[in-house]
Design a protein around this motif. Structure first.
Motif, short mmCIF file in Angstrom:
data_model
loop_
_atom_site.label_atom_id
_atom_site.label_comp_id
_atom_site.label_asym_id
_atom_site.label_seq_id
_atom_site.Cartn_x
_atom_site.Cartn_y
_atom_site.Cartn_z
N ALA A 107 49.87 32.10 35.47
CA ALA A 107 48.95 32.71 36.44
C ALA A 107 48.32 31.64 37.32
O ALA A 107 48.18 31.82 38.53
CB ALA A 107 47.88 33.52 35.72
N GLY A 108 47.95 30.52 36.74
CA GLY A 108 47.35 29.43 37.51
C GLY A 108 48.29 28.87 38.56
O GLY A 108 47.88 28.60 39.68
N LYS B 76 40.21 32.68 39.39
CA LYS B 76 39.37 33.66 38.70
C LYS B 76 39.71 35.09 39.16
O LYS B 76 39.88 35.99 38.34
CB LYS B 76 37.89 33.37 38.95
CG LYS B 76 36.97 34.29 38.19
CD LYS B 76 35.52 33.93 38.36
CE LYS B 76 34.67 34.90 37.55
NZ LYS B 76 33.26 34.65 37.71
N LYS B 77 39.82 35.29 40.47
CA LYS B 77 40.15 36.62 40.99
C LYS B 77 41.56 37.03 40.57
O LYS B 77 41.81 38.19 40.30
CB LYS B 77 40.02 36.65 42.51
CG LYS B 77 38.59 36.65 42.97
CD LYS B 77 38.51 36.92 44.44
CE LYS B 77 37.05 36.98 44.85
NZ LYS B 77 36.82 37.94 45.87
N LYS C 219 44.02 41.46 34.57
CA LYS C 219 43.36 42.24 33.52
C LYS C 219 43.06 43.66 33.99
O LYS C 219 43.32 44.63 33.28
CB LYS C 219 42.07 41.53 33.09
CG LYS C 219 41.47 42.06 31.84
CD LYS C 219 40.31 41.19 31.38
CE LYS C 219 39.79 41.66 30.05
NZ LYS C 219 38.72 40.82 29.54
N ALA C 220 42.54 43.79 35.20
CA ALA C 220 42.18 45.10 35.73
C ALA C 220 43.40 46.01 35.91
O ALA C 220 43.34 47.21 35.64
CB ALA C 220 41.44 44.95 37.06
N ALA C 221 44.52 45.42 36.35
CA ALA C 221 45.73 46.21 36.58
C ALA C 221 46.53 46.42 35.30
O ALA C 221 47.46 47.21 35.28
CB ALA C 221 46.59 45.52 37.63
N GLN D 44 48.71 39.81 43.56
CA GLN D 44 48.08 39.40 44.81
C GLN D 44 47.67 40.60 45.65
O GLN D 44 46.59 40.61 46.24
CB GLN D 44 49.01 38.50 45.61
CG GLN D 44 48.36 37.94 46.85
CD GLN D 44 49.29 37.10 47.69
OE1 GLN D 44 50.49 37.32 47.69
NE2 GLN D 44 48.73 36.13 48.39
N LYS D 45 48.50 41.64 45.69
CA LYS D 45 48.18 42.84 46.46
C LYS D 45 46.94 43.53 45.90
O LYS D 45 46.15 44.10 46.65
CB LYS D 45 49.35 43.80 46.48
CG LYS D 45 50.43 43.40 47.44
CD LYS D 45 51.52 44.43 47.52
CE LYS D 45 52.60 44.00 48.48
NZ LYS D 45 53.65 45.01 48.62
N SER D 46 46.78 43.50 44.58
CA SER D 46 45.62 44.16 43.98
C SER D 46 44.32 43.39 44.26
O SER D 46 43.24 43.96 44.18
CB SER D 46 45.82 44.38 42.48
OG SER D 46 45.82 43.16 41.79
N ILE D 47 44.44 42.12 44.60
CA ILE D 47 43.25 41.32 44.96
C ILE D 47 42.76 41.71 46.35
O ILE D 47 41.57 41.81 46.60
CB ILE D 47 43.57 39.81 44.92
CG1 ILE D 47 43.82 39.37 43.49
CG2 ILE D 47 42.43 39.00 45.54
CD1 ILE D 47 44.30 37.94 43.38
N GLU D 48 43.69 41.96 47.26
CA GLU D 48 43.34 42.23 48.67
C GLU D 48 42.71 43.58 48.87
O GLU D 48 42.70 44.47 48.18
CB GLU D 48 44.60 42.12 49.53
CG GLU D 48 45.15 40.72 49.52
CD GLU D 48 46.51 40.61 50.20
OE1 GLU D 48 47.12 41.64 50.55
OE2 GLU D 48 46.94 39.47 50.38
#
Length: 56
Positions: free
Chosen positions: A8-9, A20-21, A27-29, A52-56
């Motif tokens: 992930a890093g 962090k995001k 975790k959220a997804a 990445q899409k879930s962050i935006e």
């Protein structure tokens, strides 16, 4: 590693996302790693782009 698997890093750094995001989005997804080796979780590029899409 085969199939362009990275932690992930490593994906967060390559995609320019804050670690962090990125980890919170995983975790959220509820996205599972594509492969685990010991305590390390590896994700494919396809999974990383979903994260990445879930962050935006």
């Amino acid at each position: 590693m085969a199939d362009d698997l990275k932690t992930a890093g490593a994906w967060a750094k390559e995609l320019g996302a804050p670690l962090k995001k990125f980890k919170e989005a995983i975790k959220a997804a509820g996205i599972e790693p594509d492969r685990k080796k010991g305590a390390c979780a590896y994700y494919s590029k396809e999974s990383a782009l979903k994260i990445q899409k879930s962050i935006e």
